[in-house]
Enzyme design. Structure first.
Site, PDB file in Angstrom:
ATOM      1  N   ASP A   1       0.862  -1.183   0.000  1.00  0.00           N
ATOM      2  CA  ASP A   1       0.000   0.000   0.000  1.00  0.00           C
ATOM      3  C   ASP A   1       0.896   1.229   0.000  1.00  0.00           C
ATOM      4  O   ASP A   1       2.122   1.106  -0.097  1.00  0.00           O
ATOM      5  CB  ASP A   1      -0.957   0.000   1.210  1.00  0.00           C
ATOM      6  CG  ASP A   1      -2.287   0.670   0.890  1.00  0.00           C
ATOM      7  OD1 ASP A   1      -2.273   1.847   0.472  1.00  0.00           O
ATOM      8  OD2 ASP A   1      -3.339   0.026   1.042  1.00  0.00           O
TER       9      ASP A   1
ATOM     10  N   HIS B   1      -3.142   2.954  -4.723  1.00  0.00           N
ATOM     11  CA  HIS B   1      -2.590   2.702  -3.382  1.00  0.00           C
ATOM     12  C   HIS B   1      -1.136   2.247  -3.449  1.00  0.00           C
ATOM     13  O   HIS B   1      -0.730   1.352  -2.710  1.00  0.00           O
ATOM     14  CB  HIS B   1      -3.416   1.627  -2.656  1.00  0.00           C
ATOM     15  CG  HIS B   1      -4.646   2.169  -1.997  1.00  0.00           C
ATOM     16  ND1 HIS B   1      -4.652   2.679  -0.730  1.00  0.00           N
ATOM     17  CD2 HIS B   1      -5.920   2.292  -2.450  1.00  0.00           C
ATOM     18  CE1 HIS B   1      -5.874   3.085  -0.406  1.00  0.00           C
ATOM     19  NE2 HIS B   1      -6.664   2.868  -1.444  1.00  0.00           N
TER      20      HIS B   1
ATOM     21  N   ASP C   1      -9.004  -1.031  -5.357  1.00  0.00           N
ATOM     22  CA  ASP C   1      -9.896  -0.038  -4.751  1.00  0.00           C
ATOM     23  C   ASP C   1      -9.346   1.375  -4.912  1.00  0.00           C
ATOM     24  O   ASP C   1      -8.148   1.578  -5.077  1.00  0.00           O
ATOM     25  CB  ASP C   1     -10.097  -0.337  -3.255  1.00  0.00           C
ATOM     26  CG  ASP C   1      -8.787  -0.329  -2.485  1.00  0.00           C
ATOM     27  OD1 ASP C   1      -7.796  -0.853  -3.028  1.00  0.00           O
ATOM     28  OD2 ASP C   1      -8.736   0.211  -1.365  1.00  0.00           O
ATOM     29  N   GLU C   2     -10.270   2.324  -4.849  1.00  0.00           N
ATOM     30  CA  GLU C   2      -9.959   3.749  -4.716  1.00  0.00           C
ATOM     31  C   GLU C   2      -8.897   4.232  -5.706  1.00  0.00           C
ATOM     32  O   GLU C   2      -7.898   4.826  -5.315  1.00  0.00           O
ATOM     33  CB  GLU C   2      -9.512   4.038  -3.274  1.00  0.00           C
ATOM     34  CG  GLU C   2     -10.590   3.705  -2.264  1.00  0.00           C
ATOM     35  CD  GLU C   2     -10.180   3.971  -0.821  1.00  0.00           C
ATOM     36  OE1 GLU C   2     -11.003   4.543  -0.099  1.00  0.00           O
ATOM     37  OE2 GLU C   2      -9.062   3.600  -0.417  1.00  0.00           O
TER      38      GLU C   2
ATOM     39  N   PHE D   1     -12.566  -4.212  11.455  1.00  0.00           N
ATOM     40  CA  PHE D   1     -12.183  -4.312  12.859  1.00  0.00           C
ATOM     41  C   PHE D   1     -11.178  -3.237  13.279  1.00  0.00           C
ATOM     42  O   PHE D   1     -10.769  -3.210  14.429  1.00  0.00           O
ATOM     43  CB  PHE D   1     -11.596  -5.704  13.157  1.00  0.00           C
ATOM     44  CG  PHE D   1     -12.624  -6.766  13.450  1.00  0.00           C
ATOM     45  CD1 PHE D   1     -13.894  -6.715  12.913  1.00  0.00           C
ATOM     46  CD2 PHE D   1     -12.302  -7.838  14.283  1.00  0.00           C
ATOM     47  CE1 PHE D   1     -14.827  -7.709  13.177  1.00  0.00           C
ATOM     48  CE2 PHE D   1     -13.222  -8.833  14.562  1.00  0.00           C
ATOM     49  CZ  PHE D   1     -14.490  -8.775  14.012  1.00  0.00           C
ATOM     50  N   ASP D   2     -10.764  -2.375  12.356  1.00  0.00           N
ATOM     51  CA  ASP D   2     -10.000  -1.213  12.828  1.00  0.00           C
ATOM     52  C   ASP D   2     -10.938  -0.251  13.557  1.00  0.00           C
ATOM     53  O   ASP D   2     -10.490   0.564  14.356  1.00  0.00           O
ATOM     54  CB  ASP D   2      -9.249  -0.505  11.687  1.00  0.00           C
ATOM     55  CG  ASP D   2     -10.088  -0.382  10.435  1.00  0.00           C
ATOM     56  OD1 ASP D   2     -10.480  -1.424   9.885  1.00  0.00           O
ATOM     57  OD2 ASP D   2     -10.338   0.756  10.001  1.00  0.00           O
TER      58      ASP D   2
ATOM     59  N   TRP E   1      -7.376  -2.380   9.070  1.00  0.00           N
ATOM     60  CA  TRP E   1      -6.463  -1.384   8.489  1.00  0.00           C
ATOM     61  C   TRP E   1      -5.672  -0.776   9.642  1.00  0.00           C
ATOM     62  O   TRP E   1      -6.228  -0.529  10.708  1.00  0.00           O
ATOM     63  CB  TRP E   1      -7.258  -0.322   7.722  1.00  0.00           C
ATOM     64  CG  TRP E   1      -8.089  -0.949   6.657  1.00  0.00           C
ATOM     65  CD1 TRP E   1      -9.422  -1.232   6.716  1.00  0.00           C
ATOM     66  CD2 TRP E   1      -7.635  -1.432   5.385  1.00  0.00           C
ATOM     67  NE1 TRP E   1      -9.822  -1.852   5.556  1.00  0.00           N
ATOM     68  CE2 TRP E   1      -8.754  -1.976   4.722  1.00  0.00           C
ATOM     69  CE3 TRP E   1      -6.403  -1.442   4.739  1.00  0.00           C
ATOM     70  CZ2 TRP E   1      -8.667  -2.544   3.458  1.00  0.00           C
ATOM     71  CZ3 TRP E   1      -6.310  -1.994   3.480  1.00  0.00           C
ATOM     72  CH2 TRP E   1      -7.436  -2.534   2.846  1.00  0.00           C
ATOM     73  N   THR E   2      -4.401  -0.517   9.399  1.00  0.00           N
ATOM     74  CA  THR E   2      -3.552  -0.253  10.567  1.00  0.00           C
ATOM     75  C   THR E   2      -2.976   1.165  10.642  1.00  0.00           C
ATOM     76  O   THR E   2      -1.978   1.379  11.306  1.00  0.00           O
ATOM     77  CB  THR E   2      -2.394  -1.267  10.613  1.00  0.00           C
ATOM     78  OG1 THR E   2      -1.633  -1.139   9.403  1.00  0.00           O
ATOM     79  CG2 THR E   2      -2.904  -2.680  10.755  1.00  0.00           C
ATOM     80  N   GLU E   3      -3.618   2.129   9.964  1.00  0.00           N
ATOM     81  CA  GLU E   3      -3.106   3.499  10.065  1.00  0.00           C
ATOM     82  C   GLU E   3      -2.903   3.922  11.518  1.00  0.00           C
ATOM     83  O   GLU E   3      -1.931   4.604  11.841  1.00  0.00           O
ATOM     84  CB  GLU E   3      -4.075   4.488   9.402  1.00  0.00           C
ATOM     85  CG  GLU E   3      -4.067   4.453   7.892  1.00  0.00           C
ATOM     86  CD  GLU E   3      -5.082   3.477   7.317  1.00  0.00           C
ATOM     87  OE1 GLU E   3      -5.499   2.546   8.049  1.00  0.00           O
ATOM     88  OE2 GLU E   3      -5.440   3.639   6.138  1.00  0.00           O
TER      89      GLU E   3
HETATM   90  C1  ACM Z   1     -10.636  -0.288   1.362  1.00  0.00           C
HETATM   91  O1  ACM Z   1     -11.014  -0.172   2.544  1.00  0.00           O
HETATM   92  N1  ACM Z   1     -10.139   0.766   0.734  1.00  0.00           N
HETATM   93  C2  ACM Z   1     -10.702  -1.539   0.654  1.00  0.00           C
END
Ligand code: ACM
Ligand code: ZN
Length: 701
Positions: A148, A226, A291-292, A384-385, A422-424
């Site tokens: 990413d 990404h 995605d995105e 789950f973040d 997601w681990t931001e």
């Molecule tokens: C995503 O949460 N952008 C797949």
């Protein structure tokens, strides 16, 4: 093979099962001790005749002569062992297992967890730790988000800079300044870099580690978007390598993190990378992201425009579809399938692609209509973040990835679901444990079983298991203690339900403060005097505190309410609120009556609402009220602040259960909206009443 030991030394058993059943052996016997000198036999059997148990099912029999686990495949034996372990209890040092005869198999084949190791890096030992625990709860798919903007985490021999450059960024602004020709304005080169990556050997070891626990690893090599870490390593991957990151366009900043879809060099790169990825990961499914993708650069790129012309593509969405189809063709030619985020539906789905539905369920529903396989991970129920408050266990338990009401196509094409993290904001193992445990047990429950038990049943079972889970995952989220009722008559005794975790004591306060290690331990039973609000939480020796639960002691009596009329009064107030205000000091801009508690008026931001009147109960009994709001809300009933959901936040639900007599109770609900999303719901369930918005026949003024 005969093996002696306690059932509690479970890793030994797993090794035994693998060794015994891995070598073409059809049966293994272990002699296990109960800790008091008694020995029992544990038989593990592979039986091809057990076809109705599928690939992962098992039969577990426990009687006085011992334990027998039989299955068609080693995976089934493995899951039988997990169930056996969950049935164990230790009393006075003696391990006991109830006599059972269970035939069990999963509802869904994809029972997953995704971990983003790009935004933060998790070393190999952390990944193995998570895999070990996930397997104990019958999770069989680990979706590894390796790539990413925040970092490229897998060694690729042909493109060494992906990890020499792309695995190391500045923590402050996420840039990769030292190596690439591209720099963000103001990136400080003196700052320490953050990062890490897995060598191919690391990845192979992790694949083996997972496989021995019957977990398939689905690697995700995100593309074409990404990908800042990759484009910083090899700037020729973007449309125009001279572009500076972060330049401004009308709609915001542009990050050159999208591979050019018009250059053959991009496809060569992608295929080379996938060659190495497919050599490491035996997974039948390879995740290619999708995605995105911000198509701004594509729409201004001569190469992308030429490709669109040559391929007769009407727009940039179709260019993405072209990109995905090309990659799919390559992956299919190697005997694998691609899966992508639901955006890959947009310009037309590649012929064999699987779809991972994340922006709600619509993508999954549409893909299954088109007869493509689907994995559900809608962000509302499966990301789950989100904190434990934002995504509580009962929401997960209420989720069905393929409800029968949605028809046969969903039943056929939805392979399952996964919890995605997601681990931001989650930098280390402890933070992941907080998000994963115990909620992944709820996810496992809905993916494994067809049976819907109540949330209360799940939480009671969880209480018994949490001490074991805590010893393996001490960062886990400590749930709130639960009382059957949140409003009790003064002077009556009540008890709390909570897990008995060593080193933790249930403590309470009555002054509104949070319990700490100096607060009094909760007595059994607990008796509260009128007007007291008791706040209880598990408090650890080292000062750690779990979520709080509360109970109010209050005489909830109906009042005499003559000549009442249908509907509640409501008033709308404009203003900059950060909590539910004291309405008495405010002047409303609109008012009226309403049969329903919901958002009223035309304001989108900076307003508050007040509802008041009576709640009328016709059938005495036990009622549960749920108030969901974005931002805050507070509900008063019979003079008691019954639900406190105050503060500036996204959609959060709070509930209260109490006994009510027939009659009318003064009801008041306050709500405020600051900015962005707004929402308000007030629901009830009670005698003969399934959960529903509080209906007009219960609301008067
Ligand atoms: C995503 O949460 N952008 C797949
Ligand atoms: Zn381009």
């Amino acid at each position: 093979m005969v093996w002696k030991g306690s059932v509690a030394t479970f890793s030994g058993l797993r090794v035994l099962a693998d060794r015994a059943l891995g070598n073409e052996r059809k049966e293994a016997i272990a002699i296990v001790g109960d800790g008091h000198g008694a020995l029992h036999s544990l038989r593990l059997k592979l039986q091809t005749t057990l076809s109705d148990l599928g690939e992962e099912g098992y039969r577990l029999k426990v009687d006085r002569s011992g334990v027998t686990i039989s299955a068609r495949k080693a995976a089934g034996v493995f899951y039988g062992l997990q169930t056996l372990r969950q049935l164990e209890s230790v009393e006075h040092g003696r391990i006991t297992v109830p006599c059972v005869d269970i035939a069990d198999k999963p509802r869904f084949a994809w029972r997953g967890n995704m971990l983003d190791v790009s935004r933060h890096f998790f070393p190999k030992k952390d990944i193995e730790h998570f895999l070990d625990l996930l397997s104990q709860y019958k999770i069989n798919t680990f979706h590894w988000h390796l790539v990413d903007d925040g970092g490229w985490r897998l060694q690729i021999r042909k493109y060494p800079k992906l990890t020499e450059v792309g695995a190391w960024r500045l923590p402050s602004d996420g840039t990769f300044p030292e190596y690439s020709g591209l720099t963000f304005p103001g990136a400080g080169e003196s700052q320490k870099q953050y990062g890490g990556f897995y060598t191919q050997e690391d990845a192979r070891e992790i694949v083996r580690y997972a496989a021995s626990r019957h977990i398939n690893i689905v690697p995700e090599i995100e593309m074409p978007g990404h990908n800042l870490a990759a484009t910083m390593s090899y700037p020729w991957l973007i449309c125009d390598p001279k572009l500076q990151p972060g330049f401004l366009k009308a709609e915001g900043f542009v990050f050159p993190n999208i591979f050019c879809a018009g250059k053959e060099s991009t496809f060569k790169f992608v295929e080379d990378v996938l060659d190495e990825v497919m050599a490491i990961f035996p997974s039948r499914v390879i995740h290619i992201g999708g995605d995105e993708v911000d198509k701004y650069l594509w729409e201004r790129c001569d190469d992308c425009k030429a490709t669109m012309k040559r391929e007769h593509l009407a727009n940039s969405a179709q260019l993405e579809s072209y990109f995905v189809r090309r990659v799919e063709k390559y992956v299919n030619a190697h005997g694998r399938h691609i899966i992508g985020w639901d955006e890959i539906l947009e310009g037309g789905l590649a012929p064999n692609a699987y779809v991972m539905s994340w922006r709600g369920e619509a993508g999954g529903i549409e893909a299954s209509k088109q007869h493509h396989f689907v994995v559900m991970t809608p962000w509302d129920q499966c990301y789950f973040d989100h904190s434990n408050l934002e995504l509580p266990i009962d929401v997960i338990l209420g989720y069905d990835p393929a409800p029968p009401s949605r028809g046969k196509e969903m039943a056929r094409f939805v392979m399952g679901a996964q919890a995605s993290i997601w681990t931001e904001t989650l930098p280390d193992r402890r933070h992941i444990e907080d998000r994963l445990f115990p909620r992944i047990l709820a996810m496992s429950e809905i993916l494994w079983t067809n049976r819907r038990e109540s949330t209360a049943s799940f939480l009671d079972r969880l209480d018994r298991h949490l001490p074991t889970l805590y010893s393996n995952a001490p960062g886990l989220h400590l749930p709130a203690p639960r009382a059957d009722l949140q409003v009790v008559a003064p002077g009556t005794g009540f008890n709390w339900h909570y897990p008995n975790i060593r080193g933790f004591t249930l403590r309470y306060t009555t002054d509104g403060s949070l319990p700490d290690h100096l607060s009094k331990p909760v007595p059994e039973p607990m008796i509260a005097t009128s007007g007291e609000r008791i706040t209880a939480a598990l408090v650890g020796d080292k000062g750690r505190r779990g979520d709080t639960g509360s109970v109010s002691a209050w005489d909830m009596e109906p009042v005499v309410a003559d000549s009442i009329s249908p509907g509640l009064r409501y008033r709308l107030y404009a203003g900059y609120f950060r909590t539910v205000p004291d309405f008495a000091s405010l002047t409303s801009i609109q008012d009226g009556t309403t049969g329903q508690i919901k958002l009223m008026g035309d304001l989108k931001e900076h307003f508050a609402l007040e509802f008041d009147g009576y709640l009328v109960i016709n059938h005495p009994g036990r009622y549960t009220f749920l108030c969901g709001s974005d931002d805050g809300s507070v509900v008063w009933l019979g003079g008691l602040k019954m639900l406190d959901n105050d503060g500036s936040h996204g959609m959060l639900f709070r509930s209260v259960t109490l006994d009510l007599k027939a009659g009318a109770y003064p009801l008041k609900l306050g709500y405020f909206q600051q900015t962005e999303g707004a929402g308000l719901s007030f629901e009830v369930s009670g005698p003969g009443m399934p959960r529903q918005p509080v209906p007009p026949p219960m609301l008067y003024h």
